[in-house]
Design a protein around this motif. Structure first.
Motif, PDB file in Angstrom:
ATOM      1  N   THR A 168      -4.581   8.673 -11.361  1.00 40.97           N
ATOM      2  CA  THR A 168      -6.009   8.353 -11.392  1.00 40.97           C
ATOM      3  C   THR A 168      -6.269   6.879 -11.141  1.00 40.97           C
ATOM      4  OG1 THR A 168      -6.120   7.798 -13.744  1.00 40.97           O
ATOM      5  CG2 THR A 168      -6.344  10.113 -13.155  1.00 40.97           C
ATOM      6  N   GLY A 169      -5.252   6.073 -11.260  1.00 40.11           N
ATOM      7  CA  GLY A 169      -5.390   4.629 -11.218  1.00 40.11           C
ATOM      8  C   GLY A 169      -4.604   4.058 -12.372  1.00 40.11           C
TER       9      GLY A 169
ATOM     10  N   THR B 152      -3.313   2.773  -3.551  1.00 45.60           N
ATOM     11  CA  THR B 152      -2.744   2.513  -4.882  1.00 45.60           C
ATOM     12  C   THR B 152      -2.287   3.726  -5.678  1.00 45.60           C
ATOM     13  OG1 THR B 152      -4.912   2.593  -5.983  1.00 45.60           O
ATOM     14  CG2 THR B 152      -4.227   0.470  -5.064  1.00 45.60           C
ATOM     15  N   THR B 153      -2.675   4.936  -5.301  1.00 43.80           N
ATOM     16  CA  THR B 153      -2.438   6.068  -6.218  1.00 43.80           C
ATOM     17  C   THR B 153      -1.602   7.199  -5.634  1.00 43.80           C
ATOM     18  OG1 THR B 153      -4.428   7.344  -5.605  1.00 43.80           O
ATOM     19  CG2 THR B 153      -4.697   5.608  -7.258  1.00 43.80           C
ATOM     20  N   VAL B 154      -1.327   7.170  -4.338  1.00 43.13           N
ATOM     21  CA  VAL B 154      -0.694   8.301  -3.663  1.00 43.13           C
ATOM     22  C   VAL B 154       0.818   8.126  -3.611  1.00 43.13           C
ATOM     23  CG1 VAL B 154      -0.409   9.413  -1.408  1.00 43.13           C
ATOM     24  CG2 VAL B 154      -2.695   8.927  -2.287  1.00 43.13           C
TER      25      VAL B 154
ATOM     26  N   ARG C 275       0.831  -1.205   0.000  1.00 40.70           N
ATOM     27  CA  ARG C 275       0.000   0.000   0.000  1.00 40.70           C
ATOM     28  C   ARG C 275       0.863   1.251   0.000  1.00 40.70           C
ATOM     29  NH1 ARG C 275      -4.300  -2.396   4.503  1.00 40.70           N
ATOM     30  NH2 ARG C 275      -4.934  -4.163   3.178  1.00 40.70           N
ATOM     31  N   LYS C 276       0.408   2.241  -0.784  1.00 43.17           N
ATOM     32  CA  LYS C 276       1.190   3.462  -0.969  1.00 43.17           C
ATOM     33  C   LYS C 276       1.168   4.367   0.262  1.00 43.17           C
ATOM     34  CE  LYS C 276       2.118   2.825  -5.420  1.00 43.17           C
ATOM     35  NZ  LYS C 276       3.501   2.704  -5.943  1.00 43.17           N
ATOM     36  N   PHE C 277       0.040   4.399   0.957  1.00 38.78           N
ATOM     37  CA  PHE C 277      -0.104   5.317   2.094  1.00 38.78           C
ATOM     38  C   PHE C 277      -1.102   4.715   3.076  1.00 38.78           C
ATOM     39  CE2 PHE C 277      -1.774   8.912   4.464  1.00 38.78           C
ATOM     40  CZ  PHE C 277      -0.658   9.700   4.680  1.00 38.78           C
TER      41      PHE C 277
ATOM     42  N   GLN D 191     -10.499  12.398  -5.540  1.00 37.66           N
ATOM     43  CA  GLN D 191     -10.017  11.176  -4.895  1.00 37.66           C
ATOM     44  C   GLN D 191      -9.731  11.376  -3.403  1.00 37.66           C
ATOM     45  OE1 GLN D 191      -7.606  10.384  -8.835  1.00 37.66           O
ATOM     46  NE2 GLN D 191      -6.822   9.024  -7.254  1.00 37.66           N
ATOM     47  N   VAL D 192      -9.270  12.557  -3.017  1.00 36.31           N
ATOM     48  CA  VAL D 192      -8.879  12.739  -1.608  1.00 36.31           C
ATOM     49  C   VAL D 192      -9.896  13.526  -0.787  1.00 36.31           C
ATOM     50  CG1 VAL D 192      -6.426  12.592  -2.199  1.00 36.31           C
ATOM     51  CG2 VAL D 192      -7.498  14.857  -1.992  1.00 36.31           C
ATOM     52  N   THR D 193     -10.824  14.234  -1.436  1.00 36.34           N
ATOM     53  CA  THR D 193     -11.786  15.052  -0.704  1.00 36.34           C
ATOM     54  C   THR D 193     -12.589  14.254   0.336  1.00 36.34           C
ATOM     55  OG1 THR D 193     -11.980  16.716  -2.459  1.00 36.34           O
ATOM     56  CG2 THR D 193     -13.847  16.507  -0.942  1.00 36.34           C
TER      57      THR D 193
END
Length: 495
Positions: A97-98, A80-82, A43-45, A111-113
């Motif tokens: 975006t993926g 997956t994206t950060v 996992r990225k984050f 995506q983060v809101t």
């Protein structure tokens, strides 16, 4: 890779998944569902607050398939994206975006809101989102007309051989879309409101926001066409602009021209109404930030005056539909031509209350909503499993998970919310994730198996239902009555 290239590839890949796991949509025990979330070590984050919420939801909601989907989808952006780091001691976050290795200003905000309300419980999550704001400011400074960027500021675009426009290093795609500049304002504003943190509102933010207003004014096209033009060598008409790259003409009336939609498809008429509504809201938020944080009354007035100018122009665009009454069109040109439709990509007509751009009780919006969710909208499709809004971007008879989630998020009718939950639950094609578009009679046929915005928005919808309508998350979904129109209220201000 361009988004269109996923239309055939992901549909075929999805079919393989569905054949192997065809029974998942009927299982009720959480332990019976497969592990499809990416392993912890990859996992990225990680956010402790997000993980705590997932655990809470999984334990307390009765519909274990929705709990499983929430477990997979809500953290998908983080998993997956950060790409988070520190640059000169300050947070910097690049968000893809993926399945496309580029950062869209729109998608990265969306995506983060949904994580913003959790920042008070998780300082690392707050710093990560601060990094998104800082990265977006850098992107806008590179080129306010671009919609997508690379992490490497020296990288040249894959489109450089086919696109006739002022393509700068670090820009992935240069399609002018109003919403690309609205979304960073939305993220910064709500970050500030949720955390009280003003750290990212530095000189880069001020420079970027000045460019936003400048670009909006240029694209009102009062004094000529402005500096932006775009053509692409392509077989897709919606990927290029006619008439020398300036698009079809609009009669100046105070509205802002958007040459592309949030789908990244070219507009037919330049005044894209949902995006202009979004601009009004964003400019009002920007004015408040200039006043309170930037301590610049002149900049605040400039933003607010522009918001009022666009708002006044929007009051003239409604049309009288013979079946639905007064509604908002999707696009106009100021000469009397209109395009009556909606697109699942956000901003959309359907999503206007979600963006706080209109009141959910607005009579014209409610008329428009009835039109959008009917077969009089040429991009509303019904099948044997689901119904919803699609997009020219993915062709006919394909509806979007984002559109169904947004329908639920903007609804004031509990029965409609329940129906949206059930359509989402039953159309993930056994993958455990939301997709871009799918066949409403055969969800096995879908596009984009890795689309983080769609996943996170679904998670936001489930979280809202968990807080406000927990009974809808029982198994099976209960039968509920429609909410009387008299209870459709709002307490917002538009700008």
């Amino acid at each position: 890779m361009h988004r269109r290239k996923f239309l055939q590839q992901t549909a075929m890949a999805g079919a393989g998944v569905m054949v192997a796991k065809s029974g998942f949509s009927r299982l009720t025990k959480f332990d019976d569902f497969p592990v499809v979330r990416i392993p912890v070590g990859q996992r990225k984050f990680k956010s402790d607050a997000v993980e705590a919420l997932i655990t809470e939801v999984n334990q307390k909601i009765g519909n274990k398939e929705i709990a499983w989907l929430f477990n997979n989808c809500f953290p998908n952006t983080l998993d997956t994206t950060v790409d988070y780091s520190l640059i000169a001691g300050k947070p910097d976050t690049f968000v893809i975006t993926g399945d496309i290795d580029a950062m869209w200003l729109r998608d990265s905000t969306a995506q983060v809101t949904p994580y913003l309300p959790l920042c008070k419980k998780d300082k690392k999550l707050q710093q990560m989102i601060e990094g998104v704001i800082r990265r977006q400011n850098k992107c806008i400074i590179i080129d306010p007309y671009a919609n997508a960027f690379y992490k490497d500021g020296s990288k040249k675009s894959e489109w450089i051989k086919t696109d006739r426009t002022d393509m700068k290093p670090g820009v992935h795609e240069r399609k002018w879309e109003i919403d690309s500049l609205c979304y960073p304002i939305r993220l910064a504003y709500h970050f500030w409101k949720e955390t009280g943190d003003t750290a990212p509102f530095d000189e880069h933010w001020k420079e970027a926001m000045a460019l936003v207003v400048k670009t909006f004014k240029e694209q009102q096209r009062v004094n000529g066409k402005g500096p932006y033009s775009f053509t692409r060598e392509t077989s897709f008409a919606t990927d290029s602009l006619p008439l020398g790259g300036y698009g079809y003409p609009g009669k100046p009336n105070g509205l802002i021209c958007s040459m592309f939609r949030p789908s990244d498809d070219a507009t037919i008429f330049p005044y894209l109404i949902p995006s202009n509504f979004f601009a009004v809201k964003a400019l009002g938020q920007l004015a408040e930030m200039w006043e309170t944080i930037g301590k610049d009354a002149e900049k605040a007035k400039e933003a607010r005056d522009l918001a009022k100018e666009v708002f006044v122009a929007l009051q003239q665009v409604t049309v009288m539909h013979p079946k639905y009454g007064k509604i908002y069109p999707f696009e106009t040109n100021g000469y009397g031509s209109i395009n009556l439709m909606d697109d699942a990509n956000v901003p959309s007509l359907l999503a206007l209350p979600y963006l706080e751009a209109v009141f959910p009780s607005d009579a014209t919006y409610l008329n428009t909503r009835r039109f959008v969710l009917s077969e009089d909208n040429p991009f509303f499709f019904k099948g044997t499993v689901a119904e919803g809004v699609g997009s020219p971007h993915t062709g006919l008879d394909m509806i979007w998970h984002i559109g169904i989630s947004m329908r639920g998020l903007t609804s004031t009718d509990v029965k409609e919310m329940a129906e949206c939950l059930e359509m989402l639950r039953s159309t993930h094609a056994g993958t455990g994730f939301m997709h871009e578009s799918f066949d409403p009679s055969a969800p096995i046929k879908f596009t984009r198996k890795w689309f983080a915005w769609s996943n996170t928005l679904f998670g936001e919808f489930v979280w809202k239902m968990y807080r406000e309508h927990p009974d809808l998350l029982k198994a099976p979904v209960p039968e509920v009555a429609a909410t009387p129109p008299s209870k459709q209220k709002s307490r917002w201000k538009i700008f």
